[in-house]
Design an enzyme around this catalytic site. Sequence first.
Site, mmCIF file in Angstrom:
data_model
loop_
_atom_site.group_PDB
_atom_site.id
_atom_site.type_symbol
_atom_site.label_atom_id
_atom_site.label_comp_id
_atom_site.label_asym_id
_atom_site.label_seq_id
_atom_site.Cartn_x
_atom_site.Cartn_y
_atom_site.Cartn_z
ATOM 1 N N GLU A 99 -36.229 4.307 3.521
ATOM 2 C CA GLU A 99 -36.205 4.635 2.453
ATOM 3 C C GLU A 99 -37.374 5.884 3.043
ATOM 4 O O GLU A 99 -36.866 7.208 2.015
ATOM 5 C CB GLU A 99 -36.749 4.157 1.328
ATOM 6 C CG GLU A 99 -34.902 3.512 0.401
ATOM 7 C CD GLU A 99 -35.457 3.159 -1.254
ATOM 8 O OE1 GLU A 99 -36.138 1.717 -0.736
ATOM 9 O OE2 GLU A 99 -34.354 3.087 -1.627
ATOM 10 N N GLU A 119 -31.586 -5.034 0.329
ATOM 11 C CA GLU A 119 -32.561 -4.672 -1.368
ATOM 12 C C GLU A 119 -30.951 -5.660 -1.617
ATOM 13 O O GLU A 119 -30.893 -6.927 -2.395
ATOM 14 C CB GLU A 119 -32.431 -3.321 -2.036
ATOM 15 C CG GLU A 119 -33.873 -2.723 -1.085
ATOM 16 C CD GLU A 119 -33.813 -1.709 -0.799
ATOM 17 O OE1 GLU A 119 -32.628 -1.671 0.344
ATOM 18 O OE2 GLU A 119 -34.225 -1.187 -0.237
HETATM 19 C C1 LIG Z 1 -38.736 -0.422 -12.601
HETATM 20 C C2 LIG Z 1 -38.019 1.199 -11.980
HETATM 21 C C3 LIG Z 1 -39.704 0.693 -10.950
HETATM 22 C C4 LIG Z 1 -39.114 1.892 -9.436
HETATM 23 C C5 LIG Z 1 -40.266 1.785 -7.978
HETATM 24 C C6 LIG Z 1 -38.808 1.249 -7.136
HETATM 25 C C7 LIG Z 1 -39.439 0.914 -6.059
HETATM 26 C C8 LIG Z 1 -39.546 -0.179 -5.140
HETATM 27 C C9 LIG Z 1 -40.287 0.191 -4.413
HETATM 28 C C10 LIG Z 1 -40.132 -0.319 -2.953
HETATM 29 C C11 LIG Z 1 -38.686 -1.115 -2.687
HETATM 30 C C12 LIG Z 1 -38.579 -1.974 -1.584
HETATM 31 C C13 LIG Z 1 -37.252 -2.338 -1.093
HETATM 32 C C14 LIG Z 1 -37.795 -3.178 -0.288
HETATM 33 O O1 LIG Z 1 -37.638 -3.327 0.869
HETATM 34 S S1 LIG Z 1 -36.975 -4.989 -0.579
HETATM 35 C C15 LIG Z 1 -36.968 -5.891 0.635
HETATM 36 C C16 LIG Z 1 -36.342 -5.561 2.385
HETATM 37 N N1 LIG Z 1 -35.889 -5.660 3.365
HETATM 38 C C17 LIG Z 1 -35.645 -6.652 3.213
HETATM 39 O O2 LIG Z 1 -34.635 -7.633 2.976
HETATM 40 C C18 LIG Z 1 -35.496 -7.423 4.857
HETATM 41 C C19 LIG Z 1 -35.524 -9.143 4.811
HETATM 42 N N2 LIG Z 1 -36.261 -9.750 6.314
HETATM 43 C C20 LIG Z 1 -35.500 -9.666 7.393
HETATM 44 O O3 LIG Z 1 -33.877 -9.200 7.071
HETATM 45 C C21 LIG Z 1 -35.677 -10.908 8.019
HETATM 46 O O4 LIG Z 1 -36.692 -11.475 7.879
HETATM 47 C C22 LIG Z 1 -35.549 -9.591 9.391
HETATM 48 C C23 LIG Z 1 -37.298 -8.568 9.238
HETATM 49 C C24 LIG Z 1 -34.847 -8.281 10.488
HETATM 50 C C25 LIG Z 1 -36.679 -10.216 10.698
HETATM 51 O O5 LIG Z 1 -35.864 -11.137 11.098
HETATM 52 P P1 LIG Z 1 -36.000 -12.740 11.958
HETATM 53 O O6 LIG Z 1 -37.271 -11.614 12.997
HETATM 54 O O7 LIG Z 1 -34.956 -14.047 12.456
HETATM 55 O O8 LIG Z 1 -37.768 -12.784 11.308
HETATM 56 P P2 LIG Z 1 -37.016 -14.455 9.748
HETATM 57 O O9 LIG Z 1 -36.309 -13.279 9.357
HETATM 58 O O10 LIG Z 1 -37.480 -15.322 10.412
HETATM 59 O O11 LIG Z 1 -38.590 -13.513 9.857
HETATM 60 C C26 LIG Z 1 -40.278 -13.340 10.106
HETATM 61 C C27 LIG Z 1 -40.785 -13.882 8.740
HETATM 62 O O12 LIG Z 1 -41.309 -12.829 8.337
HETATM 63 C C28 LIG Z 1 -40.850 -13.012 6.562
HETATM 64 N N3 LIG Z 1 -40.498 -12.109 6.148
HETATM 65 C C29 LIG Z 1 -39.313 -11.208 7.032
HETATM 66 N N4 LIG Z 1 -39.000 -10.226 5.544
HETATM 67 C C30 LIG Z 1 -40.042 -10.413 4.728
HETATM 68 C C31 LIG Z 1 -39.971 -9.223 3.732
HETATM 69 N N5 LIG Z 1 -39.566 -8.073 3.071
HETATM 70 N N6 LIG Z 1 -40.581 -9.655 2.996
HETATM 71 C C32 LIG Z 1 -41.567 -10.458 3.055
HETATM 72 N N7 LIG Z 1 -41.709 -11.517 4.297
HETATM 73 C C33 LIG Z 1 -40.963 -11.360 5.090
HETATM 74 C C34 LIG Z 1 -40.009 -14.036 6.775
HETATM 75 O O13 LIG Z 1 -39.580 -15.253 5.477
HETATM 76 C C35 LIG Z 1 -40.720 -14.931 8.003
HETATM 77 O O14 LIG Z 1 -41.772 -15.953 7.444
HETATM 78 P P3 LIG Z 1 -41.900 -17.807 7.705
HETATM 79 O O15 LIG Z 1 -42.129 -17.146 9.406
HETATM 80 O O16 LIG Z 1 -43.059 -17.964 6.730
HETATM 81 O O17 LIG Z 1 -41.128 -18.220 7.472
#
Ligand SMILES: CCCCCCCC/C=C\C=C\CC(=O)SCCNC(=O)CCNC(=O)[C@H](O)C(C)(C)COP(=O)(O)OP(=O)(O)OC[C@H]1O[C@@H](n2cnc3c(N)ncnc32)[C@H](O)[C@@H]1OP(=O)(O)O
Length: 721
Positions: A99, A119
């Site tokens: 975004e 999302e």
């Molecule tokens: C009421 C009205 C209000 C209106 C206001 C609205 C405002 C909204 C503002 C912002 C909104 C933003 C929306 C978003 O951004 S939601 C998040 C979207 N992103 C995702 O869904 C990405 C999720 N992650 C992945 O798909 C994968 O992790 C990836 C990045 C592709 C990496 O994959 P890979 O290399 O296989 O590694 P892992 O999946 O094992 O991840 C490694 C560690 O990182 C942690 N992780 C990954 N992404 C996130 C995240 N987004 N948040 C927190 N943590 C994350 C994952 O848990 C692993 O951690 P650990 O090693 O401890 O297991």
Amino acid sequence: MFHAQIPFDRIPHQFKSGLLCRSSQSEKDGLKKADADPSVKAVMICGENGKFSAGADIRGFSSPKRHGVALSPIVSLIESSEKPVVAAIEGVALGGGLEVALGCHYRVAHAKARMGLPEVTIGLLPGAEGTQRLPRLIGVPAALDMITTGKHIPATEALKLGLVDEIVEENTIEAAIRLANKVIGQPLEPRRLSLKPVPKLPNMEAFLREALVKVKRQARGCLAPELCVQAVRAATERPFAEGVRRERELFGLLLSSGQAQALQYAFFAERAVRRWAAPGGASWSSAAPQPVRKAAVIGLGTMGRGIVTSLVKANIPVVALEQDLEYLNKGRKAVMLLLEREAMKMEGGAQTLDFHNPARLQFTVDFDLLCDVDLVIEAVFENMALKKEIFHKLSKICKPGALLCTNTSALNIDEIASATNRPQQVIGTHFFSPAHVMRLLEIIYGRHTSPTAIATAMQLAKALKKVGVVVGNCFGFVGNRMMFPYVQQAVFLLEEGSRPEAVDQVLEDFGFKIGPFRMSDLAGLDVGWRSRKEQGLTGPSLAAGTPARQRHGQRYSPLPDLLCEQGRFGQKTGKGWYQYERAGGRTATPDPWLHDFLSQYRDTHGIQSRFIDQEEILERCLFSLINEGFAILAEGIASGPEHLDVIYINGYGWPKHRGGPMFYASTVGLPRVLAKLQKYSEAHPDVPGLRPNAFLKKLVAVRSPPLKEWMSYLSHQSPKL
Ligand SMILES: CCCCCCCC/C=C\C=C\CC(=O)SCCNC(=O)CCNC(=O)[C@H](O)C(C)(C)COP(=O)(O)OP(=O)(O)OC[C@H]1O[C@@H](n2cnc3c(N)ncnc32)[C@H](O)[C@@H]1OP(=O)(O)O
């Protein structure tokens, strides 16, 4: 030329590891300063450590304590900048990260970068104006596809869609600066997406209506995809600012729906189970996997065929073995067909399937060809004597370090291991059918299984793009053990007055892909029948004089056995709990014959038929399954409730937006689950599956702590873990 390079970690408050958290005034000021500084001619936004941004930090994202994530004002600020802003996208640009990039006037991506708005997969919609900007940039069909599926698209596809302006093989940041230099002084109005109209479609209304029908059908009760369509619809019908207001409204609805919490829990649960731990504390940090350069699969029935296909797709050379040429040729044909189909699906992608090369895939009846493989997966049918015979043979033929895996859904791993000279290298790998499609791999360690063997099996799961879940050894392991009381309740409900279609409907409305009776017809009733005969519960080995509806003092339903005796094995015979258009048919229709049969059965056994409401159907099936889950946790068969939930979501069609059975129990409230089990158990004292488990009672007694604390209330860890 002058440019301001603003690394991503300086725009929002914190962008550690490419994660986007919250904005603050000072960072907005940074952008404003760049705009106000006459020496700055353009702005380039990049990430850190080769990653643009994985979006917002999901941890606690939907927690009521969390304050609004104000990303939209930053995106607007970027877009309204009087100087060109170029995004340099490396690694990933996901969610809020993309975004931000959409707010930029130009986007340059590395060829290996991936982009998406995931999302929806965590129960939300892009809430920083993404649902309004993306359709304006790439059109409604492509935007809707990205937003409702959450898929990550490669940079090459992003370029074709017009999502990025340029892709580069080398330094993305330099390329972005080059582009910024080039565009200084060019008008920015046409680059501001909020000012652009949404490209028209001749049949927009019909298109959106069909899209809604499609996502509703696929989502089975999951709200986010449907609300994503509504947000995109708003982009097509309203001016930008109004569309944004609608997006916010819908975002708020999702945030408070409960489904977002469940899906975010599921996201972290899947990652938690990757960090396995075994008895004695072994884990990734202490056990290294062995390389698997070549594998073998024994048995080319339904499971074996899928497993071979999975290995070939993972680029692991395979020797596929059958007992004789007739079975081998049949198996080979089926495997080749599966692989052809997979190759077709992959057409146009970066990877190709090399399965015509005998060095990659070899079919044989000669056990000696298994002498140099690193890993064997035995996938013959569930017969202990046969499996032991094979494992005895394997321990003589295979090289000393080879890992010996058994694909079993219930049998004792220790007994199978006892037939070998290397029980430390024997492990259960329970694949789910179809094995090349289903994501779950239950990995079962026996008493002697080494940490290296577990690490190797977990690594294999990763290579096969599956979710490996390490569990202890007991009858049915985790998934099937929890399934037994669920299916048992479903059958008892028929005895008491319900019908297969009524039970299935309730569970499908709950969100299961398929109810227990449709599932049983699909899997084949004969599978369970064979197992019950082996256990002496039915068939010739059943002691004379055993009451028809009782085994070992507990309630038993002979209904599935009676159906099998009539040759009703399910889809394969065209008749089971339902009738089908033909043997092998897939369209289940309620069967009047079965309804009559159930009435006669109730008359024969003096059962008074009664109306059973939806609540009772749901609670008896689900709470008995959950109750077994508590028993599994208490016995140390699994390390935590997340393991059970990941197994159910990935192997048993549990609706992900309900977070898995144990998460669901925590949302229903453990006191309610306990009270209902107590009630049903009093009504059915001869059904042990309904008797509340002591661990559940204990958790209620300590005021139902949060799920992540449950395991700390176990006074001892069983030797199984
Ligand atoms: C009421 C009205 C209000 C209106 C206001 C609205 C405002 C909204 C503002 C912002 C909104 C933003 C929306 C978003 O951004 S939601 C998040 C979207 N992103 C995702 O869904 C990405 C999720 N992650 C992945 O798909 C994968 O992790 C990836 C990045 C592709 C990496 O994959 P890979 O290399 O296989 O590694 P892992 O999946 O094992 O991840 C490694 C560690 O990182 C942690 N992780 C990954 N992404 C996130 C995240 N987004 N948040 C927190 N943590 C994350 C994952 O848990 C692993 O951690 P650990 O090693 O401890 O297991």
